[in-house]
Write an enzyme that holds these catalytic residues in place. Sequence first.
Site, PDB file in Angstrom:
ATOM      1  N   THR A  11       0.880  -1.231   0.043  1.00  0.00           N
ATOM      2  CA  THR A  11       0.000  -0.126   0.277  1.00  0.00           C
ATOM      3  C   THR A  11       0.747   1.120   0.022  1.00  0.00           C
ATOM      4  O   THR A  11       0.285   2.160  -0.243  1.00  0.00           O
ATOM      5  CB  THR A  11      -0.962  -0.133   1.031  1.00  0.00           C
ATOM      6  OG1 THR A  11      -0.131   0.058   2.437  1.00  0.00           O
ATOM      7  CG2 THR A  11      -1.931  -1.071   1.121  1.00  0.00           C
ATOM      8  N   SER A  40      -4.431  -2.460   6.963  1.00  0.00           N
ATOM      9  CA  SER A  40      -4.664  -2.244   5.426  1.00  0.00           C
ATOM     10  C   SER A  40      -5.284  -3.652   5.035  1.00  0.00           C
ATOM     11  O   SER A  40      -5.524  -3.626   3.631  1.00  0.00           O
ATOM     12  CB  SER A  40      -3.015  -2.054   4.851  1.00  0.00           C
ATOM     13  OG  SER A  40      -2.547  -0.738   5.107  1.00  0.00           O
ATOM     14  N   CYS A 130      17.899   5.214  -2.943  1.00  0.00           N
ATOM     15  CA  CYS A 130      17.337   5.693  -4.192  1.00  0.00           C
ATOM     16  C   CYS A 130      18.711   6.302  -4.845  1.00  0.00           C
ATOM     17  O   CYS A 130      18.651   6.177  -6.118  1.00  0.00           O
ATOM     18  CB  CYS A 130      16.131   6.253  -4.024  1.00  0.00           C
ATOM     19  SG  CYS A 130      16.309   7.227  -2.743  1.00  0.00           S
ATOM     20  N   GLY A 161      10.811  10.463  -1.848  1.00  0.00           N
ATOM     21  CA  GLY A 161      11.669   9.531  -1.175  1.00  0.00           C
ATOM     22  C   GLY A 161      11.482   9.376   0.301  1.00  0.00           C
ATOM     23  O   GLY A 161      12.141   8.479   0.944  1.00  0.00           O
ATOM     24  N   ARG A 235      16.710  17.678   0.748  1.00  0.00           N
ATOM     25  CA  ARG A 235      15.400  17.324   0.403  1.00  0.00           C
ATOM     26  C   ARG A 235      14.685  18.698  -0.551  1.00  0.00           C
ATOM     27  O   ARG A 235      15.107  19.831   0.153  1.00  0.00           O
ATOM     28  CB  ARG A 235      14.301  17.205   1.634  1.00  0.00           C
ATOM     29  CG  ARG A 235      13.164  16.625   1.195  1.00  0.00           C
ATOM     30  CD  ARG A 235      12.958  15.386   0.690  1.00  0.00           C
ATOM     31  NE  ARG A 235      13.356  14.473   1.669  1.00  0.00           N
ATOM     32  CZ  ARG A 235      13.514  13.132   1.575  1.00  0.00           C
ATOM     33  NH1 ARG A 235      13.700  12.396  -0.038  1.00  0.00           N
ATOM     34  NH2 ARG A 235      14.174  12.121   2.261  1.00  0.00           N
ATOM     35  N   HIS A 242      14.981  12.198  -8.051  1.00  0.00           N
ATOM     36  CA  HIS A 242      16.131  12.692  -7.423  1.00  0.00           C
ATOM     37  C   HIS A 242      16.841  13.189  -8.635  1.00  0.00           C
ATOM     38  O   HIS A 242      17.503  12.602  -9.685  1.00  0.00           O
ATOM     39  CB  HIS A 242      16.710  11.529  -6.777  1.00  0.00           C
ATOM     40  CG  HIS A 242      15.810  11.266  -5.508  1.00  0.00           C
ATOM     41  ND1 HIS A 242      14.830  11.935  -5.074  1.00  0.00           N
ATOM     42  CD2 HIS A 242      16.182  10.149  -4.746  1.00  0.00           C
ATOM     43  CE1 HIS A 242      14.338  11.182  -4.051  1.00  0.00           C
ATOM     44  NE2 HIS A 242      15.129  10.291  -3.518  1.00  0.00           N
ATOM     45  N   ASN A 315      13.153   8.394  -8.517  1.00  0.00           N
ATOM     46  CA  ASN A 315      13.475   7.762  -7.566  1.00  0.00           C
ATOM     47  C   ASN A 315      12.549   6.383  -7.153  1.00  0.00           C
ATOM     48  O   ASN A 315      12.917   5.616  -6.546  1.00  0.00           O
ATOM     49  CB  ASN A 315      13.689   8.506  -6.468  1.00  0.00           C
ATOM     50  CG  ASN A 315      12.345   9.434  -5.977  1.00  0.00           C
ATOM     51  OD1 ASN A 315      11.719  10.154  -6.810  1.00  0.00           O
ATOM     52  ND2 ASN A 315      11.733   8.986  -4.897  1.00  0.00           N
TER      53      ASN A 315
END
Length: 341
Positions: A11, A40, A130, A161, A235, A242, A315
């Site tokens: 999920t 979930s 990543c 990410g 970030r 990325h 990414n």
Amino acid sequence: MTYKVAVVGATGVVGREMLNILHERKFPVSEVVALASRRSVGRDVMFGDKHIKVKALDEYDFRGTDIALFSAGGATSKEWAPRAAAQGAIVIDNSSFWRMDPDVPLVVPEVNPDALAGYTKKGIIANPNCSTAQLVVALKPLHDRAKITRAVVATYQSVSGAGNEGVTELERQTKQILVNDPVVREKFTKQIAFNVIPHIDVFMDDGYTKEEWKMTAETRKILDPKIKLTATCVRVPVFIGHSEAVHLEFENPISAEEAREILSTAPGVQVLDRREDAGYITPLECAGDYNTFVSRIREDFTVENGLAMWIVSDNLRKGAALNAVQIAEALAARHLKKQAA
């Protein structure tokens, strides 16, 4: 030959992308099982045009499952990857937990596919970080030609990410700013909307963050333990993709033109490098693509045998889900078919 595949963390943003890519690349599945936490259970996830009901990981028996793709965080992988492997599934894990284990291969198929043979030690294969995955795809062919001795990297990493929470926070903060509401911060240490944050993961004693350490340690394990690498990981308010500004020093001479030619035929790499307005790639344009893109290739005149370049990739794909599926493809082609024979 077909394989029963379980996706753990189905999920989440990477888990959903794993399902998408398994379908897109027509991986030979006999059955796909979606697993997540109890909260979930019963939710629908998509595999092509099929709805799959999510099952509880802690109730699942991995016996009969050939491959388990994990993307549910380090704590889940620590507990459940060995259990799945003990029941006969080969685990491909997207978390950081197993990457530096000497008995677990850390694999990018375009770079070190021979390392896959080590999966038999624990039944686990690690997917790199990543930012590392896209970096080594571009560095490998250049390293083979001229031997990289040092790399200086600045990353510009999208909020995806950081998972669903990162995406939600950027969306929410952007709306709050546009309507002049108070900005609520929950996921990131500072406001991410219309800002950049030079901090990903926890700080270590030497002043680097763990994300920066991962890039160094993983690049050495995958590509060459002698490479010196320093990184600053940032970030940025981008949803997917990325980017990396990379400066390289080589043992042997290599020109920008030669590097461009080498990269233009390298597996998993696409060069978009015209020295003109818009003659380069941005994360917006790479979203949804399998390739790692390289632009702005030029000589770095501040060092001997130096090059600078700009590397961009989706990414959620090459940095996570795509690389995991490519590992599964290489595993099936190199090892599982031989066992079956």
